[in-house]
Structures are given as C-alpha cells and as structure tokens.
Write an enzyme that holds these catalytic residues in place. Structure first.
Site, PDB file in Angstrom:
ATOM      1  CG  ASP A 175       7.841  60.390   6.687  1.00 15.03           C
ATOM      2  OD1 ASP A 175       8.812  61.197   6.457  1.00 15.03           O
ATOM      3  OD2 ASP A 175       6.925  60.910   7.334  1.00 15.03           O
ATOM      4  CB  CYS A 211      14.227  80.560  15.063  1.00 17.92           C
ATOM      5  SG  CYS A 211      13.471  79.387  14.375  1.00 17.92           S
ATOM      6  CB  CYS A 244      11.149  83.344  18.605  1.00 22.09           C
ATOM      7  SG  CYS A 244       9.594  82.485  18.974  1.00 22.09           S
ATOM      8  CB  CYS A 301       8.599  75.766  19.801  1.00 26.68           C
ATOM      9  SG  CYS A 301      10.521  76.014  19.571  1.00 26.68           S
ATOM     10  CB  CYS A 357       7.797  71.331  24.923  1.00 23.87           C
ATOM     11  SG  CYS A 357       7.770  69.438  24.822  1.00 23.87           S
ATOM     12  CB  CYS A 398       8.517  64.034  21.746  1.00 26.41           C
ATOM     13  SG  CYS A 398       7.546  64.610  20.544  1.00 26.41           S
ATOM     14  CB  CYS A 445       6.540  72.588  19.399  1.00 30.15           C
ATOM     15  SG  CYS A 445       6.699  71.234  18.091  1.00 30.15           S
ATOM     16  CB  CYS A 457       5.778  78.183  15.276  1.00 32.07           C
ATOM     17  SG  CYS A 457       6.993  78.900  13.826  1.00 32.07           S
TER      18      CYS A 457
END
Length: 368
Positions: free
Chosen positions: A140, A195, A198, A201, A205, A221, A251, A255
């Site tokens: 990161d 996914c 689906c 998520c 949110c 967010c 989110c 899942c």
C-alpha cells in the site's frame, strides 16, 4: 567417466528454477502469508478503468492517486529493472464480530509487519540463489494497482464491492508484493468472477457509495470519510455513519464468500488492542474525546488508526455520539465545542443538536 555436457547443465539449471519457485512459495507460507501467487510485471489490465474512475472525481481528496497516475499504468515503472512479483495475501480475521472500528485496524499496523516479512523473503531469495537479487517490497505504499496485480497472480477476482475476493479465504486479507528481477514463471491469472447475480454489498451500503457493480464513489464511502477525508463530513452523510468510528466492513460482512470462508485472525499482531476490543461505539468515542496529544500517541503507537490523526478521530467520535449518544454525553460534547480544531467543534455542535432532537421526539416536545 564422462563429464557433464551442456544439455545436462541446462537441465540442472531448469530443475533448480522449478525447485526455487516451489521453495519460494513454501518460504512465503512459512513467513505467515496465507496466499501466494507469481506474476510477470507489465501493463495493468485495469489502467483505463482506474483513470476513468479518477476522471469522474470518485477519488475525492486522495490527490496522491492523481499525482502518480502514469506510474500505475505499468508495474515495471515504479522500480526500474524488475520483471516479476511475488504477490501475497495475509488474513486479518473476518470472523470477529463487527464493531465501531474496522477489523483491519484493530491491531498493529500491517504495513511494517508485511514489509518486514517481504524483506525476509528477499533475503531468503538471495541466500537460495547465491547471488544478489534486485527487489523491493510494496504494501500500500507505491504507485501500484495492487488488486490488479493480485488478480494477475491468480489470487482472486474483483467483487462487486471492488474488493479482491479469494474463493477459499473471502476478502478479509491484506495484499503485498515483492518486486524482483528474477524471471519467475507466472501463475495463471484469475479470469472468472463468482459474484453472479448477488448484489448484497450494493444494497447494504448505508451511503450508496457502490454506485454500480465494481464501481465505488469514495466520496460517499464510510471508510474514506472516517479515514482519508480531512475536512468536514457532509451533513447528509453523518447520520448514515451510525456508530462507525473508523472504517467500515459492511460490504464485506454481507458477502456470501466471507460468510462461508472468512477465517479467524491467526497473526497475533492483528488481534484487537485492549482499548478497542469488545467496546461499544459510545465508549470508544468518549475515550477519544478525552485524549490529548500525549495520550493519543501512547495509545495508538504502531496502529493504522494514526492515518486519520487525532483531529480526524475526534471528528468521527462526535459524529458517532450524534448518532448513538444520549444526554449523558452532553458533558464531553460541550467540551468539544471549545476544541482548538474547528473540524471537531463544528461537528460537536451538530451532535448536540441531534441528541437534543432525539430527546424532544422521545418526549413529544416538537419545539426543538
């Protein structure tokens, strides 16, 4: 006795290369990484999508993403002379109960821990090959599209919540990479997504940050608002933050891949610190508002939560009290009105008004 011919020596070198990659994986797992994949460096598959995302303004205040835009187009650009990457994932625990602090930030900062272990992996490569290896770890910290690189290394697919999802681990894991000049044989990229229809998520949110499958407006967010954003939180979003002091796992919590495959935290450094473990939002918020700089530095040394700085954490704390606080919090919020940071005092005024309005509704007094 006949000597070795060129073909024999070439075969021996080929066997060593195959053996090296096998041992490299084993060494990475031995260092505590839960996922390991190899890939060649080159143009990022998602470079065009990333630039469209930037152009749409979805990055908000994260201007550093714009500054290094060009370098993110190709993973060979940030560090000259490298050709391959060992991409790793490290579980930080997805089975612990949700709470006011996102799971990834409850323990020690993962950046230094993972970088240190990737440096160990680089030193191991040099010992194993008997020669200097040009390499650099990234966690990161560099201009790299990490999820793109991880998908190319076969570690997972991009979920509709934009997270990388691994079919055996879910998405509660950190990503890191060791760039190297060794020509490692790449793994097959993860080409499929799982996914299906689906959309849990997207529907879960609270702020509508997931504007489409695989597309996030960071400006809405909760993780961005409580961590990266340095200014005031828009009033229309404050109530939707609820009791979240730092980050958001919603989110990921909903899942199905995490419901089935996420694992408990295994690295002790990622276990929740005592001042965060099992504490409710009000308690954490009040603790933060009582902190001075010295207490903050002592409490959060080596924590990822320093990313928001004390002023950001106090801003978040008063928003949380505005959402879940009671009249018993008037004392700490009234003191926050005099905070030298306007960011904190302005949100404190809003929080006091919210609590007063809730009290008025509860008593049927509509004058507030």
């Amino acid at each position: 006795m006949h000597g070795e011919g060129p073909g024999t020596r070439a075969n021996a070198r080929a066997d060593l290369r195959a053996g090296l990659e096998q041992r490299l994986r084993a060494q990475a797992y031995g260092l505590g990484f839960d996922l390991v994949g190899l890939t060649r460096l080159g143009p990022a598959d998602t470079r065009a999508a990333f630039e469209r995302w930037l152009d749409a303004g979805y990055a908000g205040d994260m201007h550093y993403l714009e500054r290094w835009r060009a370098l993110r187009r190709d993973t060979r650009l940030p560090f000259e002379g490298v050709t391959s990457a060992v991409v790793v994932g490290m579980n930080y625990g997805g089975t612990e109960p949700p709470g006011p602090v996102a799971r990834y930030a409850r323990g020690d900062d993962y950046h230094e821990l993972m970088r240190g272990r990737l440096r160990e992996l680089l030193a191991w490569l040099e010992r194993e090959t008997g020669a200097p290896v040009r390499g650099r770890p990234y966690v990161d910290t560099g201009p790299i599209l990490e999820r793109d690189l991880a998908r190319q290394a076969g570690l997972g697919w991009f979920g509709k919540n934009t997270m990388l999802i691994n079919p055996g681990l879910g998405s509660f894991f950190f990503l890191g990479a060791l760039f190297t000049d060794l020509a490692l044989t790449p793994d097959e990229p993860f080409e499929t997504e799982h996914c299906g229809t689906c959309r849990r998520c997207l529907d879960a949110c609270p702020t509508g940050a997931l504007v489409a499958p695989g597309e996030m407006d960071a400006r809405r967010c909760i993780s961005y608002l409580t961590i990266e954003h340095r200014g005031p939180i828009a009033e229309e979003l404050r109530e939707k933050i609820g009791g979240l002091v730092y980050g958001c796992d919603i989110c990921q919590d909903v899942c199905p891949w995490n419901e089935k495959f996420s694992q408990a935290v295994t690295e002790r450094a990622y276990e929740a610190r005592s001042h965060l473990a099992a504490k409710d939002p009000r308690s954490i918020a009040r603790d933060l508002l009582h902190m001075d700089d010295a207490a903050y530095r002592a409490r959060f040394r080596g924590s990822a939560m320093t990313r928001a700085k004390l002023s950001g954490l106090k801003r978040n704390a008063v928003v949380v009290l505005g959402n879940v606080g009671t009249v018993d919090d008037f004392d700490v919020l009234t003191r926050a009105l005099d905070d030298p940071e306007p960011l904190v005092s302005e949100h404190a005024a809003w929080a006091l008004a919210c609590i007063a309005a809730r009290g008025a509704r509860a008593t049927g007094d509509h004058r507030v």
